[in-house]
Write a protein that holds these residues in place. Sequence first.
Motif, PDB file in Angstrom:
ATOM      1  N   GLY A 155       0.823  -1.208   0.000  1.00 57.67           N
ATOM      2  CA  GLY A 155       0.000   0.000   0.000  1.00 57.67           C
ATOM      3  C   GLY A 155       0.857   1.258   0.000  1.00 57.67           C
ATOM      4  N   PHE A 156       0.368   2.275  -0.686  1.00 57.86           N
ATOM      5  CA  PHE A 156       1.092   3.550  -0.782  1.00 57.86           C
ATOM      6  C   PHE A 156       0.115   4.700  -0.612  1.00 57.86           C
ATOM      7  CE2 PHE A 156       3.384   0.332  -3.066  1.00 57.86           C
ATOM      8  CZ  PHE A 156       4.704   0.556  -2.726  1.00 57.86           C
ATOM      9  N   GLU A 180      -6.856   8.132  -5.284  1.00 56.01           N
ATOM     10  CA  GLU A 180      -7.734   7.483  -6.259  1.00 56.01           C
ATOM     11  C   GLU A 180      -7.070   7.434  -7.638  1.00 56.01           C
ATOM     12  OE1 GLU A 180     -11.668   8.924  -5.953  1.00 56.01           O
ATOM     13  OE2 GLU A 180     -12.497   7.303  -7.167  1.00 56.01           O
ATOM     14  N   GLY A 181      -7.096   6.247  -8.234  1.00 60.29           N
ATOM     15  CA  GLY A 181      -6.573   6.100  -9.585  1.00 60.29           C
ATOM     16  C   GLY A 181      -5.081   5.820  -9.656  1.00 60.29           C
ATOM     17  N   HIS A 186      -8.140   1.112  -4.734  1.00 66.63           N
ATOM     18  CA  HIS A 186      -8.179   2.374  -4.012  1.00 66.63           C
ATOM     19  C   HIS A 186      -8.522   2.090  -2.553  1.00 66.63           C
ATOM     20  CE1 HIS A 186     -10.382   6.353  -3.032  1.00 66.63           C
ATOM     21  NE2 HIS A 186      -9.097   6.448  -2.762  1.00 66.63           N
ATOM     22  N   GLY A 187      -7.583   2.358  -1.678  1.00 66.34           N
ATOM     23  CA  GLY A 187      -7.811   2.098  -0.261  1.00 66.34           C
ATOM     24  C   GLY A 187      -6.509   1.712   0.400  1.00 66.34           C
ATOM     25  N   ASN A 188      -6.620   1.177   1.606  1.00 68.34           N
ATOM     26  CA  ASN A 188      -5.385   0.796   2.294  1.00 68.34           C
ATOM     27  C   ASN A 188      -5.132  -0.704   2.202  1.00 68.34           C
ATOM     28  OD1 ASN A 188      -6.892  -0.470   4.318  1.00 68.34           O
ATOM     29  ND2 ASN A 188      -6.943   1.381   5.585  1.00 68.34           N
TER      30      ASN A 188
END
Lengths: 301, 286
Positions: A155-156, A180-181, A186-188
């Motif tokens: 994740g980043f 987003e994108g 999209h998320g952790n």
Amino acid sequence: MVKAHRGQYPVTKNESIADGIYELCFEAPDIARAANAGQFANVYLPGGAMLLPRPISIADVRGDVVTLVYAIVGGGTKALAGIKAGARLEIMGPLGTGYFDYAGSPTDAAPSGAFENPFTALLVGGGVGAPPLHFAARRIRAARRGRVKIVACLGFRGHPWYREEFERVCDEVLLASEAEGAAAFHGNVAHLLDKSFPYKEAGSPQANGQALPSLALACGPRPMLKAASDFCAAKNITLRVSLEERMGCGYGACAGCTCKTRLLGDVLKPQNGPNMPNAEGFIKKKVCAHGPVFWADEVVW
Amino acid sequence: MVKDTSVNICGVRLKNPILCASGTYNFRESGLYYDPAALGCITTKSVSLLPWDGNDAPKIAEAYGGMLNAIGLENRGLDAYIKTELKMLKAAGATVMANVVGRTAEEYAEVAGALAATDVDLLELNISCPNVKDSGIAFGTDPKTAAGLVAGVKKASGGKPVIVKLTPNVTDITEIARAVVDAGADGLSLINTLKGMRIDLRTKQPVLKAGGGGLSGPAIHPVAVRMVYETRRAVSVPIIGMGGVMTGADAYELMLAGAVAVAVGTAALIDPAAPLRILEELKVFL
């Protein structure tokens, strides 16, 4: 613990690889030979104003060259980013206990039963915590060859980086970004884990054909580690986590980075350091020396 | 011929005048980097009657030319100390000074009494730690309280030399120095850390979980030089000087100020082998 090496090592590369993220490579045959995945090196800044070492996890070792990846978080790492290739840096390492520094680990000559046969290793990384897992992936791959499937969940905050490095050694690289994108998900990382491994627990049938991870390794911010710990506990996956803490010495003298742990009493999970719980049932351990890698279930979150 | 650099502190011979300061040496880890018997004395981390948990992290913050710590005297207690750290150090041939701490004057005396029955060489009373609320510095800022504590410890310690470690966080260090020497202190260690704080600009909160901490490192060396200098002129017992010693020259400066021996602390956290290097550098001056 074994004695770490220390010297003025020549920097071969110190460049930005992403926004605020730098890759530092230096030639240190002695550190390179001794380094295990999950261990770190103490980097000392020249000048004498900033005395304490910057403890940075080892992201890779190739030949005599050791790679560290760091984020600029304050004055010290900002000064470090100004060091040019060709300069010499005072460095001490490798330090700490790594992912595979226990009997029966997947890289052991005699791995425990769980790792003799093909198994799946899950890497859970967040931001600047991802690179050390790359080194871990290379070490498992080298030891188990085709008898391991490596899945990375990374994740980043913004655009993912270090992707190619992971793709070279992992079977699958799943990326999440809070922007987003910027990534497929999209998320952790916690949400990505839930989505990618929907089965209830190890041993239950797979909806998506994913193999069951027998082992997970995590490195990243504490909330991510806690989420990974909850995820793995619910699914009965053995997890090793690399903790981060502000350190003084980084080699076990000052007790500046101790954390609360508990006694597991599990022969398959050998624990370092003191084994006498205090009145509250906790054992304080040094993140720098007894860790930074611990069993997730020994950490008092 | 090798020059004799030994010094005598309260009847205990140190083979050279360099010690490590309390809380900066750990046998298992520091012991990997040099032979503890090579130093004049190893001062061990504060030991209390029962185990202490210490403070929560973050316990370390950096400062210009120094560092703040708020470890909070985390230790595994007297029994574990005697059975492991002390035993291993004595087996390795080291001269050992045990740093003692307690929550009450009685606790100090009890720990000192138990240590008097061991082969530890010197006792150092920590009445100067700024990082614990109910002990440490609370005993070291009031001359009467300090004197009472020292008198109690002297009674319990069966002739073992008692060194008292003083805090610089007082209006006049010589006042405390005189009080503890009058109460029977055989020697003094100074200085402990200076009270300090860093605030995180982003969170606007103190960096250390405990709020404040103790400043050490080269930034405090001139403070130590002055306090040793003043204390030397106030009392006649041996003084172990400490505070920001990074080089042999720094150590020699403290000796010129009046210290008979010098302890290395923060420098050893930056380089575990620093005490040995500083000893070699100091020999040039002796």
